[in-house]
Scaffold this active site. Sequence first.
Site, PDB file in Angstrom:
ATOM      1  N   ARG A 237       0.865  -1.180   0.000  1.00 47.93           N
ATOM      2  CA  ARG A 237       0.000   0.000   0.000  1.00 47.93           C
ATOM      3  C   ARG A 237       0.898   1.225   0.000  1.00 47.93           C
ATOM      4  NH1 ARG A 237      -3.484  -2.929  -1.426  1.00 47.93           N
ATOM      5  NH2 ARG A 237      -5.533  -3.271  -0.494  1.00 47.93           N
ATOM      6  N   GLU A 266      -4.518   7.536  -4.659  1.00 50.01           N
ATOM      7  CA  GLU A 266      -4.836   6.822  -5.898  1.00 50.01           C
ATOM      8  C   GLU A 266      -6.179   7.317  -6.408  1.00 50.01           C
ATOM      9  OE1 GLU A 266      -4.458   2.592  -5.324  1.00 50.01           O
ATOM     10  OE2 GLU A 266      -2.422   2.798  -4.550  1.00 50.01           O
ATOM     11  N   HIS A 285      -1.997   0.410  -9.706  1.00 50.85           N
ATOM     12  CA  HIS A 285      -2.532  -0.583  -8.763  1.00 50.85           C
ATOM     13  C   HIS A 285      -3.089  -1.802  -9.524  1.00 50.85           C
ATOM     14  CE1 HIS A 285      -4.218  -1.022  -4.431  1.00 50.85           C
ATOM     15  NE2 HIS A 285      -4.020  -2.208  -4.974  1.00 50.85           N
TER      16      HIS A 285
HETATM   17  C1  DGY Z   1      -6.125  -6.136  -2.806  1.00 47.05           C
HETATM   18  O1  DGY Z   1      -6.835  -7.101  -3.104  1.00 47.05           O
HETATM   19  O2  DGY Z   1      -6.027  -5.713  -1.663  1.00 47.05           O
HETATM   20  C2  DGY Z   1      -5.394  -5.488  -3.929  1.00 47.05           C
HETATM   21  O3  DGY Z   1      -4.507  -4.522  -3.506  1.00 47.05           O
HETATM   22  C3  DGY Z   1      -6.373  -4.896  -4.878  1.00 47.05           C
HETATM   23  O4  DGY Z   1      -7.022  -3.836  -4.236  1.00 47.05           O
END
Ligand code: DGY
Length: 324
Positions: A237, A266, A285
């Site tokens: 993240r 984001e 992402h």
């Molecule tokens: C998750 O599944 O957490 C990925 O980062 C996609 O958001």
Amino acid sequence: MKKRIVLYKRLSDALLARLEEQVEVTWVDTAAADGLARLRDALPGAHGLLGASLRLDSELLDLAPQLEVISSVSVGVDNYDIADLTRRGVMLTNTPDVLTETTADTGFALILATARRVVELAGWVREGHWQASLGPAHFGTDVHGKTLGIVGMGRIGEALARRGAAGFGMRVLYHSSRAKPEVEARYAARYCSLEALLTEADYVCLTVPLSASTEGLIGARELALMKPEAILVNIARGRVVDEAALIEALQQKRIRGAGLDVFVQEPLAADSPLLQLDNVVATPHIGSATHETREAMARCAVDNLLSALAGQRPPNLVNHNSPA
Ligand code: DGY
């Protein structure tokens, strides 16, 4: 009478049909201008929510007194206040496992793209600059045989370790909340402190979930410990890294580069300083974003939701002390 759910993530026709057999579905496009207003209208009757990428704060949850389950189409659950959901008696489920290999592929794509300057040089060719054979100014750096440092040895961390050790002959170091002897045995991986990992690794790959203890885990001090030729890859993240400190380290070439799939904000703003830097590969992402994996995640989320609404303990319950 069928239970009612709010769907805020598009599903394939087959999954939507399966859902509609069992529950009454209200679709809300949260990206639309009136998305939030429509969500507010739908929440009072909702027994379940299915979607992703939406912060469901207590003000929204107060509008949903009948809510039994939130089925998140994600493995990460940092968008939710888990303690608050548990207090409210709302189950939270996620979609682990099905995205592990795809997300590890993304990690390796970023390692390779950054090390071998794939995006930068592909753009250079496209712009017509390839007029003669290349010299050192365009060389990259090797991946095979180098040291891979994995921060967070969960499922995705282990899938990266396997790729690094078996596919690229890399030495694997890892830092995690606890040592994992089984991972060490499988991939000859070595558990070490974060500081030792940052000092020794050629590729530092972040896979930790975002939490109070991992927010800002990689800041100016940690970046300063990295080797000047090292590359940082973030598939966790954005907030795990102090982005301002990273931008400074990259601008000053204190590290070789960064492969980033996640950002503090984001979508990433088009005028982000990160996008001015040749030594950065930034992707939107896409960790789990393949047709196969997103369908598998959606299927998993539908299974979780239907199981919870049928009064069963859903397969991927996150808040284990919730009523189920
Ligand atoms: C998750 O599944 O957490 C990925 O980062 C996609 O958001």
